[in-house]
Design an enzyme around this catalytic site. Sequence first.
Site, PDB file in Angstrom:
ATOM      1  N   GLU A 212      -1.626  12.181 -35.298  1.00  0.00           N
ATOM      2  CA  GLU A 212      -2.785  11.023 -36.014  1.00  0.00           C
ATOM      3  C   GLU A 212      -2.998  11.690 -37.234  1.00  0.00           C
ATOM      4  O   GLU A 212      -3.829  12.506 -37.376  1.00  0.00           O
ATOM      5  CB  GLU A 212      -3.916  11.174 -35.007  1.00  0.00           C
ATOM      6  CG  GLU A 212      -3.550  10.629 -33.565  1.00  0.00           C
ATOM      7  CD  GLU A 212      -3.381   9.100 -33.630  1.00  0.00           C
ATOM      8  OE1 GLU A 212      -3.818   8.404 -34.486  1.00  0.00           O
ATOM      9  OE2 GLU A 212      -2.958   8.496 -32.641  1.00  0.00           O
ATOM     10  N   CYS A 246     -10.522   8.710 -41.430  1.00  0.00           N
ATOM     11  CA  CYS A 246      -9.184   8.763 -41.707  1.00  0.00           C
ATOM     12  C   CYS A 246      -8.863   7.105 -41.996  1.00  0.00           C
ATOM     13  O   CYS A 246      -7.941   7.148 -42.831  1.00  0.00           O
ATOM     14  CB  CYS A 246      -8.399   9.149 -40.531  1.00  0.00           C
ATOM     15  SG  CYS A 246      -8.728   8.317 -38.965  1.00  0.00           S
ATOM     16  N   GLU A 336      -5.395  11.324 -50.753  1.00  0.00           N
ATOM     17  CA  GLU A 336      -6.385  10.806 -49.676  1.00  0.00           C
ATOM     18  C   GLU A 336      -7.715  11.375 -50.451  1.00  0.00           C
ATOM     19  O   GLU A 336      -7.953  12.479 -50.421  1.00  0.00           O
ATOM     20  CB  GLU A 336      -6.098  11.215 -48.385  1.00  0.00           C
ATOM     21  CG  GLU A 336      -7.067  10.671 -47.510  1.00  0.00           C
ATOM     22  CD  GLU A 336      -6.815  11.225 -46.012  1.00  0.00           C
ATOM     23  OE1 GLU A 336      -5.978  12.240 -45.685  1.00  0.00           O
ATOM     24  OE2 GLU A 336      -7.737  10.798 -44.939  1.00  0.00           O
TER      25      GLU A 336
HETATM   26  P1  NAD Z   1      -6.676  19.679 -41.087  1.00  0.00           P
HETATM   27  O1  NAD Z   1      -5.251  19.217 -41.147  1.00  0.00           O
HETATM   28  O2  NAD Z   1      -6.921  20.805 -42.256  1.00  0.00           O
HETATM   29  O3  NAD Z   1      -7.076  20.577 -39.825  1.00  0.00           O
HETATM   30  C1  NAD Z   1      -6.890  19.712 -38.469  1.00  0.00           C
HETATM   31  C2  NAD Z   1      -6.582  20.919 -37.525  1.00  0.00           C
HETATM   32  O4  NAD Z   1      -5.494  21.544 -37.697  1.00  0.00           O
HETATM   33  C3  NAD Z   1      -7.786  22.001 -37.468  1.00  0.00           C
HETATM   34  O5  NAD Z   1      -7.998  22.317 -36.180  1.00  0.00           O
HETATM   35  C4  NAD Z   1      -7.191  23.213 -38.192  1.00  0.00           C
HETATM   36  O6  NAD Z   1      -7.622  24.483 -37.437  1.00  0.00           O
HETATM   37  C5  NAD Z   1      -5.672  23.134 -37.802  1.00  0.00           C
HETATM   38  N1  NAD Z   1      -5.061  23.777 -38.935  1.00  0.00           N
HETATM   39  C6  NAD Z   1      -5.316  23.722 -40.388  1.00  0.00           C
HETATM   40  N2  NAD Z   1      -4.322  24.420 -41.077  1.00  0.00           N
HETATM   41  C7  NAD Z   1      -3.430  24.773 -40.318  1.00  0.00           C
HETATM   42  C8  NAD Z   1      -2.166  25.468 -40.341  1.00  0.00           C
HETATM   43  N3  NAD Z   1      -1.798  25.877 -41.597  1.00  0.00           N
HETATM   44  N4  NAD Z   1      -1.669  25.637 -39.253  1.00  0.00           N
HETATM   45  C9  NAD Z   1      -1.881  25.300 -37.998  1.00  0.00           C
HETATM   46  N5  NAD Z   1      -2.959  24.835 -37.730  1.00  0.00           N
HETATM   47  C10 NAD Z   1      -3.753  24.087 -38.786  1.00  0.00           C
HETATM   48  O7  NAD Z   1      -7.417  18.473 -41.282  1.00  0.00           O
HETATM   49  P2  NAD Z   1      -9.158  18.186 -41.559  1.00  0.00           P
HETATM   50  O8  NAD Z   1      -9.590  18.510 -42.864  1.00  0.00           O
HETATM   51  O9  NAD Z   1      -9.985  18.890 -40.390  1.00  0.00           O
HETATM   52  O10 NAD Z   1      -9.195  16.703 -41.442  1.00  0.00           O
HETATM   53  C11 NAD Z   1      -9.044  15.994 -42.356  1.00  0.00           C
HETATM   54  C12 NAD Z   1      -7.530  15.325 -42.273  1.00  0.00           C
HETATM   55  O11 NAD Z   1      -7.471  14.772 -40.983  1.00  0.00           O
HETATM   56  C13 NAD Z   1      -7.394  13.890 -43.092  1.00  0.00           C
HETATM   57  O12 NAD Z   1      -6.177  13.710 -43.758  1.00  0.00           O
HETATM   58  C14 NAD Z   1      -7.564  12.708 -42.235  1.00  0.00           C
HETATM   59  O13 NAD Z   1      -7.029  11.469 -42.679  1.00  0.00           O
HETATM   60  C15 NAD Z   1      -6.917  13.320 -40.864  1.00  0.00           C
HETATM   61  N6  NAD Z   1      -7.569  12.489 -39.723  1.00  0.00           N
HETATM   62  C16 NAD Z   1      -6.691  11.717 -39.255  1.00  0.00           C
HETATM   63  C17 NAD Z   1      -7.278  10.953 -38.056  1.00  0.00           C
HETATM   64  C18 NAD Z   1      -6.384   9.867 -37.273  1.00  0.00           C
HETATM   65  O14 NAD Z   1      -6.825   9.527 -36.107  1.00  0.00           O
HETATM   66  N7  NAD Z   1      -5.236   9.506 -37.880  1.00  0.00           N
HETATM   67  C19 NAD Z   1      -8.627  11.176 -37.658  1.00  0.00           C
HETATM   68  C20 NAD Z   1      -9.221  11.999 -38.295  1.00  0.00           C
HETATM   69  C21 NAD Z   1      -8.910  12.669 -39.461  1.00  0.00           C
END
Ligand code: NAD
Length: 459
Positions: A212, A246, A336
Amino acid sequence: MSQDIHRNMQVQRDFFNSFQTRDVNFRIDQLKTLQKAIIAYEERIYQALWEDLHKSEFEAFVTEVGMVLKELSLHIRKLQRWSRPERVSTNQLIHFWSTSRIIREPYGLVLIIAPSNYPFLLLMAPLVGAISAGNCASLKPSELTPHTSEIIAEMMAEFFTPSYISVYQGGVEMSRSLLSEKWDYIFFTGSKVVGQIVMAAASRFLTPVTLELGGKNPCIVDEDANLKRAAARIAWGKLVNAGQTCIAPDYLFVHKKVKQEFLELLKKNIQKYYGANSKESIDYVRIITVQKTERLADFLKGMNTYFGGDMNFSERYISPTILVDVRPEDPVMQEEIFGPILPVMEFETLSEVIGFVNAHEKPLALYYFSRIRKKQDFVLASTSSGGASINDVIVHFASETMPFGGVGSSGMGGYHGKFSFETFSHKRSVLKKATWIDVPLRYPPYRNKLAFVKWAFRR
Ligand code: NAD
């Protein structure tokens, strides 16, 4: 860290192999336990969301806690029916005297990784599906929302045994360690870049994934739109959770003829929602980190600000901001936004906008405002996106009768309502055959059987 994870997974594997989670009544009991847990922790969850994001209780309920409770009631009510083996028709010419069924069975051990923007909803909503489908689950909340993550860990430890559901708090390192293990399903919500890391890790074990992700969601306001309604809805959808959604409208295309009037309406609505100074409003959310606030502030450099543009880094505050005279090559149009900044561009013909949208990655959501049915259909038929709302924004997310998810770079797979149960279930196709008869058509020597087989296949 890795050893602990490994050990916990072994315990979960043993629990899963005891077949307790296969029992639908067990799953319903667990869903009810989760319901009880959330109600018991409700106030503490609101407090945590306030501390992490300055999220009001109203927004916390409507966009997080309430959504999970709604999802839980639906699953509790419907699970018996959803989980029944599904009888499907069988071609008796080919499979003489057989019945066919699709049996939904759990994958096993699932890993759910959540982002920071809706830290409660996006961990708990997939969990509902995982429980419903009979899996054991491991949850990895976001490290950027420490209060919410802590309260979730506490709540889950009080109501569930880790042999069934575990919570792993921690940052990137923890996430990496979890991803190095062999899971039976991974459900990830977050950014596209991390989504790629998750998919690469999953490919090592051929683990199925739901991703997602995010992207730039176009929002188009045509000359014949109900401008008053459009402005009220877009101002709300862009600014709920301070734009850290998102499916928030990322940028706006407005028809040249109505642009000025529409900008004024947008401004009026923003002022109505958050007062003259949004910093004082208890309903206005903060940016998740100082660093991400600075990133957003960078988008404003050298831009023409029509409204807003105030900021305070230490308070992680960016006021609702509208940018005009935006060009496609501006930094704000390259990634984004994920914040309360709305870049506005004007258009004269719909085909211009469609060309622009289609020249970019497929978005998670697309929004179009127009009163004319033909034009609505045209926009939908000429574009692709994970989901869409016509004459509104975001609301398609809240419909439990439709799957929510992305397409292309905005993600893969979907969930919500019955689709969550489906996502976390393997569909096992079972054909059951009688033994009292055996049509010898398939066995050699084939001789002159081909003509009959060709006829049967074509029917
Ligand atoms: P992120 O991708 O930075 O983090 C998400 C998760 O991944 C966290 O739990 C984090 O600890 C983990 N993570 C971060 N870096 C990592 C790595 N290098 N290796 C493994 N795991 C890692 O996202 P965020 O900043 O918390 O959220 C924002 C993003 O999420 C935006 O792009 C938004 O559009 C997206 N989002 C999508 C939805 C959806 O339903 N499609 C919903 C909410 C947010």
